[in-house]
Structure formats: structure tokens, C-alpha cells
Design a protein around this motif. Structure first.
Motif, PDB file in Angstrom:
ATOM      1  N   GLY A  63      -2.987 -17.224 -14.914  1.00 34.93           N
ATOM      2  CA  GLY A  63      -2.645 -17.876 -16.937  1.00 34.93           C
ATOM      3  C   GLY A  63      -4.095 -18.479 -17.179  1.00 34.93           C
ATOM      4  N   ILE A  64      -5.148 -19.533 -16.303  1.00 34.64           N
ATOM      5  CA  ILE A  64      -6.327 -19.720 -16.707  1.00 34.64           C
ATOM      6  C   ILE A  64      -7.046 -18.642 -17.062  1.00 34.64           C
ATOM      7  CG2 ILE A  64      -8.729 -20.973 -16.055  1.00 34.64           C
ATOM      8  CD1 ILE A  64      -7.010 -23.008 -14.753  1.00 34.64           C
ATOM      9  N   GLU A  65      -7.422 -17.219 -16.276  1.00 31.80           N
ATOM     10  CA  GLU A  65      -8.014 -16.010 -16.490  1.00 31.80           C
ATOM     11  C   GLU A  65      -8.095 -15.800 -18.050  1.00 31.80           C
ATOM     12  OE1 GLU A  65      -9.546 -12.165 -13.423  1.00 31.80           O
ATOM     13  OE2 GLU A  65      -8.080 -13.090 -13.401  1.00 31.80           O
ATOM     14  N   ALA A  66      -6.556 -15.775 -18.221  1.00 35.22           N
ATOM     15  CA  ALA A  66      -6.655 -15.014 -19.225  1.00 35.22           C
ATOM     16  C   ALA A  66      -6.872 -15.828 -20.782  1.00 35.22           C
ATOM     17  CB  ALA A  66      -4.445 -14.625 -19.237  1.00 35.22           C
ATOM     18  N   ILE A  67      -6.250 -16.850 -20.763  1.00 31.40           N
ATOM     19  CA  ILE A  67      -6.579 -18.140 -21.642  1.00 31.40           C
ATOM     20  C   ILE A  67      -8.221 -17.665 -21.686  1.00 31.40           C
ATOM     21  CG2 ILE A  67      -6.752 -20.188 -21.755  1.00 31.40           C
ATOM     22  CD1 ILE A  67      -3.888 -21.131 -20.371  1.00 31.40           C
ATOM     23  N   PHE A 137      -0.440 -21.257 -30.108  1.00 27.31           N
ATOM     24  CA  PHE A 137       0.492 -21.168 -28.882  1.00 27.31           C
ATOM     25  C   PHE A 137      -0.722 -21.761 -28.444  1.00 27.31           C
ATOM     26  CE2 PHE A 137       0.658 -18.224 -25.941  1.00 27.31           C
ATOM     27  CZ  PHE A 137       1.495 -19.302 -25.135  1.00 27.31           C
ATOM     28  N   VAL A 138      -2.066 -20.442 -27.853  1.00 33.90           N
ATOM     29  CA  VAL A 138      -2.996 -21.149 -26.955  1.00 33.90           C
ATOM     30  C   VAL A 138      -3.591 -22.186 -26.796  1.00 33.90           C
ATOM     31  CG1 VAL A 138      -5.222 -20.348 -26.095  1.00 33.90           C
ATOM     32  CG2 VAL A 138      -3.434 -18.800 -26.479  1.00 33.90           C
ATOM     33  N   TYR A 139      -3.653 -22.879 -27.971  1.00 32.94           N
ATOM     34  CA  TYR A 139      -4.306 -24.588 -28.211  1.00 32.94           C
ATOM     35  C   TYR A 139      -3.213 -25.016 -27.194  1.00 32.94           C
ATOM     36  CZ  TYR A 139      -5.787 -29.195 -29.875  1.00 32.94           C
ATOM     37  OH  TYR A 139      -6.210 -30.268 -30.151  1.00 32.94           O
ATOM     38  N   HIS A 140      -2.116 -25.401 -27.862  1.00 34.71           N
ATOM     39  CA  HIS A 140      -1.081 -26.159 -26.783  1.00 34.71           C
ATOM     40  C   HIS A 140      -1.245 -26.040 -25.371  1.00 34.71           C
ATOM     41  CE1 HIS A 140      -0.454 -26.641 -31.545  1.00 34.71           C
ATOM     42  NE2 HIS A 140      -0.222 -27.937 -30.931  1.00 34.71           N
ATOM     43  N   LEU A 141      -1.145 -24.518 -25.502  1.00 37.54           N
ATOM     44  CA  LEU A 141      -1.075 -24.162 -23.932  1.00 37.54           C
ATOM     45  C   LEU A 141      -2.079 -25.174 -23.063  1.00 37.54           C
ATOM     46  CD1 LEU A 141       0.339 -22.486 -21.130  1.00 37.54           C
ATOM     47  CD2 LEU A 141      -0.528 -20.817 -21.964  1.00 37.54           C
ATOM     48  N   ILE A 142      -3.092 -24.865 -23.879  1.00 37.45           N
ATOM     49  CA  ILE A 142      -4.455 -25.653 -23.009  1.00 37.45           C
ATOM     50  C   ILE A 142      -3.693 -27.043 -22.581  1.00 37.45           C
ATOM     51  CG2 ILE A 142      -6.367 -26.346 -23.075  1.00 37.45           C
ATOM     52  CD1 ILE A 142      -7.390 -23.922 -24.387  1.00 37.45           C
ATOM     53  N   GLN A 143      -3.068 -28.047 -23.664  1.00 37.68           N
ATOM     54  CA  GLN A 143      -3.603 -28.669 -24.022  1.00 37.68           C
ATOM     55  C   GLN A 143      -2.146 -29.831 -22.485  1.00 37.68           C
ATOM     56  OE1 GLN A 143      -5.450 -30.789 -25.688  1.00 37.68           O
ATOM     57  NE2 GLN A 143      -5.493 -29.851 -26.501  1.00 37.68           N
ATOM     58  N   ARG A 144      -0.515 -28.737 -22.575  1.00 39.41           N
ATOM     59  CA  ARG A 144      -0.073 -28.643 -21.600  1.00 39.41           C
ATOM     60  C   ARG A 144      -0.258 -28.735 -20.188  1.00 39.41           C
ATOM     61  NH1 ARG A 144       5.975 -26.297 -23.411  1.00 39.41           N
ATOM     62  NH2 ARG A 144       6.330 -27.941 -21.908  1.00 39.41           N
ATOM     63  N   TYR A 250      -1.979 -12.346 -24.139  1.00 42.37           N
ATOM     64  CA  TYR A 250      -0.868 -12.944 -24.213  1.00 42.37           C
ATOM     65  C   TYR A 250       0.300 -13.181 -23.439  1.00 42.37           C
ATOM     66  CZ  TYR A 250      -3.814 -13.914 -28.256  1.00 42.37           C
ATOM     67  OH  TYR A 250      -5.273 -14.350 -29.437  1.00 42.37           O
ATOM     68  N   ARG A 251       0.332 -11.996 -23.142  1.00 43.20           N
ATOM     69  CA  ARG A 251       1.769 -12.182 -22.027  1.00 43.20           C
ATOM     70  C   ARG A 251       1.499 -12.511 -20.947  1.00 43.20           C
ATOM     71  NH1 ARG A 251       2.226  -7.250 -22.390  1.00 43.20           N
ATOM     72  NH2 ARG A 251       1.214  -6.498 -20.107  1.00 43.20           N
ATOM     73  N   THR A 252       0.606 -12.556 -20.354  1.00 37.56           N
ATOM     74  CA  THR A 252       0.265 -14.221 -19.137  1.00 37.56           C
ATOM     75  C   THR A 252       0.636 -15.372 -19.639  1.00 37.56           C
ATOM     76  OG1 THR A 252      -1.265 -12.433 -18.769  1.00 37.56           O
ATOM     77  CG2 THR A 252      -1.501 -14.294 -17.372  1.00 37.56           C
ATOM     78  N   CYS A 253      -0.272 -15.724 -21.049  1.00 39.46           N
ATOM     79  CA  CYS A 253      -0.240 -17.189 -21.470  1.00 39.46           C
ATOM     80  C   CYS A 253       1.272 -17.419 -21.742  1.00 39.46           C
ATOM     81  CB  CYS A 253      -0.507 -17.525 -22.655  1.00 39.46           C
ATOM     82  SG  CYS A 253      -2.629 -17.242 -21.961  1.00 39.46           S
TER      83      CYS A 253
END
Length: 580
Positions: A63-67, A137-144, A250-253
Motif C-alpha cells: 500500500g505504501i508503494e501505491a500511495i 481518501f488518500v490523505y486520511h488513509l495516510i493518517q490512519r 487507487y485500488r491497492t489503497c
């Protein structure tokens, strides 16, 4: 001085105690009494091996690589803001500004000279914005993700060492003619693996975990998070947009978000290994000696003790009134560090009316609190639904604005293509006309050259024929002067005349044939030039038809855009009329 180990201390103790007690008859009596009693000895070794779960680590690494791929090139769109401002503050006047001014005549005044002058006008500004649902969505995924990784990193780094627990217990019951002795002792020794040994055993995993933690910190402090800071919060369930489902990153995230929500483990598991140890004779001997030693110390305090042992202050308690037991409940409690024990609890049920009232009131308050919590939960759910609807409407509006910009750009491109097509048609037409004129001029020159060649050949053959006739006349004159010679030479002259006539006829035929061949070649060249000119003219007509078809399509697109704009203007006019 050499350092004393636990083995040295044990050997010194056994030697000295054994030598001091082996000849004592009372010790031998006690030893035989203990040996004949009911003795239960047990020793267990328990190893708690902690295994790090690599599942969450693998999913987070993917997931980090996709982000990072998304954060390096975040998606953005053109946001348009409209504001009615004084004319002096307007930065740019567009067609929308003029249309708005025509629909709102209250912003138009007339000066002293009778000229029309606007007072306020619509100012349209465009700017790039990153406030997309996918970016939020990506921003809050990074926080979580940062909280998820940071919590498990601390736990794993400081709590993943193996533990070894050794438990020794001894329980004895001795009953002789004078007294009954119950003896029970238990000792637990726990050893924890050192941090150095733990790091050595899990070095590769710790490196991966540390890398994931550093990358998550880098993402949290990136410029993307600085831009998206303060954006609307994204909650589950996540909207399955086309970009979210079709783009691999985005699918990986999306899968990483679902995994973080469903994974509630600490990050490692504990494998427990129990093994029982057997007592040898030396071990039993030392345990019995310890029992006798403890008995001797305790017994010496009870009989003729010469040591100064002060009694504790006596505590006087209220008399206890025995009651009949109405209910007896037995409960067995299991603990890893202690043996099984039985606990008896005696309950005497004496409940007063006041207690019943208090319980009823407590139940009523509990029901009311639960009802309020349900109402609050429903309100929060409704608020989340409204927020999601607002986000969906905002996204729809932005998509419509983007489609509008694309249509305008497409119209501009089609107009440009139409102009280029008209210019190309004019150029092709001019080129075709020039080609036809050039082909006609070349054909005319070829015919003129052929005519010149024919005239030259005809004149040359006429000169040859005239010379032959002159020679024949001269020969005839010579024959008249000399009959004999004439008779002799008559035959030769006739042959010469026939030969000359034949040569003249052959020359005329050959000249005629060459003239026909030259005419045919000139005709072929002229036909070829005409065919080439006709082909270029057909290509020009085909290009003209294609350009007309494209211009017709562009006109149709322009018509569609115009109709959409008229419909939007009509809708705005209706809204203004309803507002007024």
C-alpha cells in the motif's frame, strides 16, 4: 578474586549442610517422617515464543508503494469561482460576464452624457484545486496508516522477546501421633529475552518494520498532506468511484483501507510450550532438607523461644453471628502462574424494598441513557449521510464544470480544424488548377515540337526528291545528245530513275511512319498529363468533401454546445425570475 556463580554457592551450601546434619539423629527422624508423608512435587518449564505476523507488514508495504505513486503526481482540477464585484475590481471580462450583465439590468446605469455604463459585473476566476474525493481518501488513509504502524511498531519492538517461566511447587502432609503438618511452597522464576538477542533473532523483520515506519512518517510530512490539511473527513464506507476501481494504485489503497479496518490484532502471536521436569534423588533430598529446615525454624518460634519476638497489637472484632447458608456456589479459577484453587462464596439474600426501588430507578436511568445513545447514533448516521450526499453533489458539480471546459476546448479545436481545412481546400484547389494549366502547356509544347519535326522532315525529303528529278532530267538531256549513249545508258537511267523513285517512296513512307509515331507519342504524353491533372482534381475534390464533412460535424458539435448553453441560460433566467 574469582566471581562466585550460583553453582558454586549451591555446592558450598550442600556440602556444609550435609556435613552438619548427616550425623544428627533428630534430623534423621524428621527426614524419615517427611519421606513417609504424602508428598507432591511438581516442576514445569513454560516457554512463551512470540511470532511476528508478517501479513500486515506485507499489505502495508504494497500500500505504501501505491500511495507514493499517487502523492508524487496527485490529481487536480480547474475550480471556477464567480463573484459580482464593482467594475473597477474586475480582473477579466468574459462572455459569461456579459451574459450575466444582460440578465441583471439593475447593474447598468446611464451617465450624464447618456452613455450606458455598468456599475457591477460578474468576475470569473479559475484556479487549480486538489480537493477531490480520491485525494481526501488518500490523505486520511495516510493518517490512519501512520497510527496503525506506529502503534504496532512500539508494541513489537518492546514486547516481542521470548519468555521462559520455571515453576516449582511442593505440597506435603505429615501426620504422626503428636501433630499434623501441612506444608506448601511454590516458586516461580521468569526469564525474559534480552533486547540484543531479540534484535538478532528478528533483524530482517525489524528492518522492514522500521522502513515502513519511516516511510509512513515521510508521507505524513509530505507536501501533499500539507496541501490537503483541513479537508473534509472521509468515513467508511468508501465510495467505489471509477478511478478507485480501475486505477491499480487507487485500488491497492482501497484494499489497504479495508485491511486496516478489519485487522484488530496486536501484530504478533504467542506460542506456548509446556514441559514437565522430572526430580532426581539429589533434587528430592534437597527439597526434603528445605522442608525440615523451614519446619525447624517455624517450630522453634512456638516452643521455648529465647529470641525477642514481640506480638502484634491485638485486634478486637465484633462477634460473628452464624447464619444458615441459603446458597453455596463453587467457582474454579484458573491462573497460569498458580495451581487450581477452589473458592467458596456464601450469599445470604436479604434484599430490602429500598434496594428494589434503587435497582428499578437504576434500570430506568439505564434505559433512558440507552435511548439517548441510540438517538445520538441515529443523528450521527444522518449527518454522515448528509455529508456524503453533499460530497457527491459537489463532485457532480465539479465533473459538470470539467465537462463544460472540455466541450469548450473541443469546440475551439473544431473551429481551428475547420479553418485549417478551408485553408487546405483552397491550397489544394489552387494546386490542382496550376497542375492542369501546366499539363495543358506541356501538351501544347509537345504538339508544337512534333509539328516542327514533321515540317523539317518534309522539307528534307522534298529537297532529296527535287535533286533526284534534276539528275533524271540531266540524264535525259545527255541521252538526246548521244543516241547511242542513250541507248546504252537508257537502261541504266531507267534503273537509276526507278531506284531514285523507290528511295523517294521509301523516304516518304518512312517519314510518314515516323510522323505517325511522333504524333502517337505526343498524344500519349498529352493523355498522361491530362489523366494526372484529372487525378489531382479528384484528390482535391475528395479532400474538399472530407473537409466539408468535418466542418459539418464541427457545426453539429457547436450546435449541441449552443443548445446546452441556451438551456443553462434559460434555467438561470427562470431562477432569477423566481428569486425576484
Amino acid at each position: 578474586m574469582a566471581e562466585t556463580t550460583i553453582s558454586d554457592l549451591y555446592e558450598k551450601y550442600t556440602n556444609q549442610v550435609g556435613e552438619a546434619l548427616e550425623d544428627d539423629r533428630y534430623f534423621q527422624y524428621l527426614f524419615e517422617m517427611v519421606q513417609a508423608g504424602d508428598n507432591t512435587l511438581e516442576q514445569k518449564k513454560r516457554i512463551l515464543h512470540k511470532v511476528i505476523d508478517e501479513q500486515w507488514l506485507t499489505v502495508v508495504e504494497e500500500g505504501i508503494e501505491a500511495i507514493f505513486n499517487i502523492v508524487d503526481k496527485p490529481r487536480r482540477f480547474i475550480a471556477t469561482s464567480e463573484e459580482v464585484v464593482p467594475v473597477a475590481l474586475a480582473k477579466k471580462i468574459t462572455a459569461d460576464s456579459v451574459r450575466h450583465l444582460s440578465q441583471h439590468t439593475q447593474f447598468i446605469t446611464e451617465n450624464a452624457a447618456g452613455e450606458i455604463q455598468p456599475t457591477r459585473i460578474l468576475n470569473v476566476t479559475t484556479e487549480e484545486s486538489y480537493d477531490l474525493y480520491e485525494n481526501r481518501f488518500v490523505y486520511h488513509l495516510i493518517q490512519r496508516l501512520f497510527a496503525f504502524v506506529d502503534k504496532r511498531t512500539d508494541v513489537i519492538f518492546w514486547s516481542t522477546g521470548d519468555e521462559t517461566c520455571n515453576v516449582m511447587s511442593m505440597e506435603s502432609k505429615i501426620d504422626d501421633a503428636y501433630e499434623e503438618i501441612s506444608y506448601r511452597v511454590e516458586m516461580t522464576i521468569k526469564n525474559r529475552q534480552s533486547y540484543v538477542e531479540n534484535d538478532t533473532d528478528h533483524m530482517d523483520l525489524f528492518k522492514r518494520i522500521d522502513r515502513v515506519r519511516r516511510l509512513s512518517r515521510t508521507l505524513r510530512t509530505s507536501s501533499f498532506c500539507d496541501i490537503m490539511n483541513g479537508c473534509a473527513k472521509v468515513r467508511s464506507p468508501i465510495q467505489r468511484t471509477n478511478l478507485m476501481m480501475k486505477d491499480p494504485d487507487y485500488r491497492t489503497c482501497y484494499r489497504l483501507w479495508q485491511f486496516i479496518e478489519s485487522y484488530d490484532e496486536v501484530g504478533y502471536t504467542i506460542e506456548e510450550q509446556d514441559s514437565a521436569l522430572q526430580f532426581d534423588e539429589e533434587y528430592l533430598l534437597q527439597m526434603y532438607i528445605n522442608f525440615i529446615t523451614n519446619y525447624t525454624v517455624f517450630k522453634s518460634l512456638l516452643e521455648s523461644d529465647q529470641r525477642n519476638v514481640t506480638e502484634l497489637a491485638k485486634e478486637k472484632r465484633e462477634p460473628v453471628k452464624p447464619k444458615f447458608v441459603k446458597e453455596i456456589k463453587e467457582q474454579i479459577v484458573e491462573d497460569r502462574n498458580i495451581p487450581d484453587v477452589e473458592i467458596r462464596q456464601v450469599f445470604v439474600e436479604e434484599v430490602t424494598q429500598a434496594q428494589l426501588d434503587a435497582e428499578a430507578k437504576l434500570e430506568e436511568e439505564t434505559n433512558r441513557r440507552e435511548e439517548l445513545e441510540r438517538s445520538l447514533s441515529e443523528l450521527e448516521f444522518q449527518m454522515d449521510s448528509l455529508n456524503q450526499q453533499m460530497e457527491f453533489l459537489e463532485q457532480t458539480r465539479m465533473q459538470m464544470e470539467q465537462e463544460r471546459a472540455e466541450l469548450e476546448e473541443q469546440l475551439h479545436n473544431e473551429q481551428k480544424v475547420r479553418q485549417e481545412t478551408e485553408a487546405a481546400m483552397a491550397a489544394v484547389d489552387i494546386e490542382a488548377k496550376n497542375s492542369i494549366e501546366i499539363a495543358q502547356a506541356e501538351a501544347k509544347r509537345s504538339v508544337e515540337n512534333l509539328q516542327t519535326i514533321l515540317d523539317t522532315v518534309r522539307k528534307e525529303k522534298e529537297r532529296e526528291l527535287t535533286a533526284a528529278l534534276d539528275r533524271a532530267e540531266k540524264a535525259e538531256k545527255d541521252a538526246k545528245n548521244s543516241r547511242k549513249e542513250k541507248e546504252k545508258k537508257q537502261k541504266a537511267a531507267s534503273e537509276e530513275i526507278d531506284r531514285i523513285r523507290k528511295e523517294a517512296a521509301d523516304a516518304a513512307a518512312r517519314s510518314k511512319k515516323e510522323s505517325r509515331a511522333a504524333v502517337a507519342a505526343a498524344q500519349r504524353e498529352a493523355a498522361k498529363a491530362i489523366e494526372e491533372a484529372r487525378r489531382k482534381q479528384e484528390e482535391a475534390e475528395a479532400a474538399m468533401q472530407k473537409a466539408l464533412q468535418k466542418a459539418k460535424s464541427a457545426s453539429l458539435s457547436h450546435y449541441i454546445v449552443k443548445r446546452l448553453q441556451e438551456r443553462r441560460d434559460r434555467k438561470n433566467t427562470d431562477e432569477d425570475d423566481s428569486n425576484s
